[in-house]
Design an enzyme around this catalytic site. Structure first.
Site, PDB file in Angstrom:
ATOM      1  N   GLY A  46      37.282  50.817  46.331  1.00 13.03           N
ATOM      2  CA  GLY A  46      36.187  50.519  46.910  1.00 13.03           C
ATOM      3  C   GLY A  46      36.063  50.055  48.481  1.00 13.03           C
ATOM      4  N   GLN A  51      34.088  47.303  56.775  1.00 14.67           N
ATOM      5  CA  GLN A  51      35.605  47.337  56.885  1.00 14.67           C
ATOM      6  C   GLN A  51      36.024  48.706  57.768  1.00 14.67           C
ATOM      7  OE1 GLN A  51      36.080  47.414  52.274  1.00 14.67           O
ATOM      8  NE2 GLN A  51      38.026  46.765  52.971  1.00 14.67           N
ATOM      9  N   CYS A  94      42.901  44.116  49.012  1.00 13.52           N
ATOM     10  CA  CYS A  94      42.172  44.534  49.864  1.00 13.52           C
ATOM     11  C   CYS A  94      42.699  45.572  51.074  1.00 13.52           C
ATOM     12  CB  CYS A  94      41.599  43.285  50.419  1.00 13.52           C
ATOM     13  SG  CYS A  94      40.056  43.853  51.584  1.00 13.52           S
ATOM     14  N   LEU A  95      41.861  46.513  51.258  1.00 11.50           N
ATOM     15  CA  LEU A  95      42.245  47.326  52.367  1.00 11.50           C
ATOM     16  C   LEU A  95      42.531  46.618  53.721  1.00 11.50           C
ATOM     17  CD1 LEU A  95      40.443  50.694  51.379  1.00 11.50           C
ATOM     18  CD2 LEU A  95      43.040  50.147  50.993  1.00 11.50           C
ATOM     19  N   HIS A 136      33.948  41.737  44.784  1.00  8.06           N
ATOM     20  CA  HIS A 136      34.743  41.865  45.820  1.00  8.06           C
ATOM     21  C   HIS A 136      33.962  42.536  47.012  1.00  8.06           C
ATOM     22  CE1 HIS A 136      38.690  42.885  48.043  1.00  8.06           C
ATOM     23  NE2 HIS A 136      38.264  43.649  48.627  1.00  8.06           N
ATOM     24  N   GLU A 137      33.356  43.505  47.031  1.00  4.10           N
ATOM     25  CA  GLU A 137      32.583  44.273  47.667  1.00  4.10           C
ATOM     26  C   GLU A 137      31.416  43.606  48.499  1.00  4.10           C
ATOM     27  OE1 GLU A 137      34.490  46.569  49.098  1.00  4.10           O
ATOM     28  OE2 GLU A 137      35.426  47.152  47.345  1.00  4.10           O
ATOM     29  N   HIS A 140      32.635  41.155  51.144  1.00  2.00           N
ATOM     30  CA  HIS A 140      32.692  41.639  52.285  1.00  2.00           C
ATOM     31  C   HIS A 140      31.148  41.861  53.052  1.00  2.00           C
ATOM     32  CE1 HIS A 140      36.675  43.294  52.679  1.00  2.00           C
ATOM     33  NE2 HIS A 140      36.745  43.866  51.675  1.00  2.00           N
TER      34      HIS A 140
HETATM   35  O1  GNR Z   1      41.214  49.171  46.828  1.00  2.00           O
HETATM   36  C1  GNR Z   1      40.993  48.241  46.254  1.00  2.00           C
HETATM   37  N1  GNR Z   1      41.525  47.470  45.108  1.00  2.00           N
HETATM   38  C2  GNR Z   1      41.057  46.276  44.554  1.00  2.00           C
HETATM   39  C3  GNR Z   1      41.895  45.908  43.418  1.00  2.00           C
HETATM   40  C4  GNR Z   1      41.391  44.767  42.771  1.00  2.00           C
HETATM   41  C5  GNR Z   1      39.973  44.017  43.126  1.00  2.00           C
HETATM   42  C6  GNR Z   1      39.657  44.408  44.282  1.00  2.00           C
HETATM   43  C7  GNR Z   1      39.935  45.656  44.969  1.00  2.00           C
HETATM   44  S1  GNR Z   1      38.937  46.399  46.202  1.00  2.00           S
HETATM   45  C8  GNR Z   1      40.354  47.285  47.208  1.00  2.00           C
HETATM   46  C9  GNR Z   1      39.486  48.033  48.366  1.00  2.00           C
HETATM   47  C10 GNR Z   1      39.079  47.187  49.249  1.00  2.00           C
HETATM   48  O2  GNR Z   1      39.430  46.636  50.160  1.00  2.00           O
HETATM   49  N2  GNR Z   1      37.661  46.715  49.271  1.00  2.00           N
HETATM   50  O3  GNR Z   1      37.139  46.054  49.995  1.00  2.00           O
HETATM   51 NI    NI Z   2      38.229  44.669  50.473  1.00  2.00          NI
END
Ligand code: GNR
Ligand code: NI
Length: 173
Positions: A46, A51, A94-95, A136-137, A140
């Site tokens: 995601g 980001q 998270c990236l 999670h997104e 952000h």
């Molecule tokens: O790649 C991603 N893996 C992930 C694993 C568990 C819960 C959330 C994520 S999102 C993350 C990519 C990212 O940072 N998205 O904002």
């Molecule tokens: Ni993230």
């Protein structure tokens, strides 16, 4: 399409609150195409627009496993209109917080209303990894990282290591 640079913590831009998109047009679709390419390249499942430094309410996602057909998803102006009382725990990464993984507890299911790639309004009930990733997104879009759900001690330790890492990258060898 182009791969864009992913911002990593600590960076004040990641704390910005993203604003709603006015129109889903070709320019926005070009951003979503770039975001998807950037996410696949990373690789991640995601990505929120902030980001890559764009404070707009745009999310791309693909939860297909390796070897499966790609399943790109696009969420513009997403709103969570219902969340379950029951929760689930996933180990998140998270990236924008490279190389750290921690368990986060969130509502297990939720219902989201959003605009799709064509600008059509849609509603979807999410569970499992989709619910986790979407929340999670959406965090952000509100300037929140998964580490903000952890204890202060853990978060500060991670931020300290990330700051050190950035310093090392800047300095000549
Ligand atoms: O790649 C991603 N893996 C992930 C694993 C568990 C819960 C959330 C994520 S999102 C993350 C990519 C990212 O940072 N998205 O904002
Ligand atoms: Ni993230």
């Amino acid at each position: 399409m182009a791969i864009r640079e992913i911002i990593t913590a600590p960076d004040p831009r990641l704390k910005q609150v993203s604003t709603p998109v006015e129109r889903v047009d070709d320019e926005l679709r070009a951003l979503m195409d770039d975001m998807l390419e950037t996410m696949y390249d990373a690789p991640g499942i995601g990505l929120a627009a902030i980001q890559v430094g764009v404070p707009k309410q745009v999310i791309v996602m693909d939860l297909a496993r390796e070897g499966e057909e790609p399943q790109p998803r696009y969420f513009v102006n997403p709103e969570i209109i219902w969340s379950s009382e029951d929760t689930s725990v996933y180990e998140e990464g998270c990236l924008s917080v490279p190389d750290f993984y921690e368990e986060v507890e969130r509502p297990a299911r939720c219902r989201v209303r959003y605009l799709d790639y064509q600008g059509e309004i849609r509603e979807e009930e999410c569970d499992d990894m989709l619910a986790t990733c979407l929340q999670h997104e959406m965090d952000h879009l509100n300037g929140i990282l998964f580490i903000d759900h952890l204890s202060r001690v853990k978060r500060d330790m991670m931020l300290k290591k990330l700051t050190k890492q950035k310093k090392l990258q800047k300095e000549p060898a």
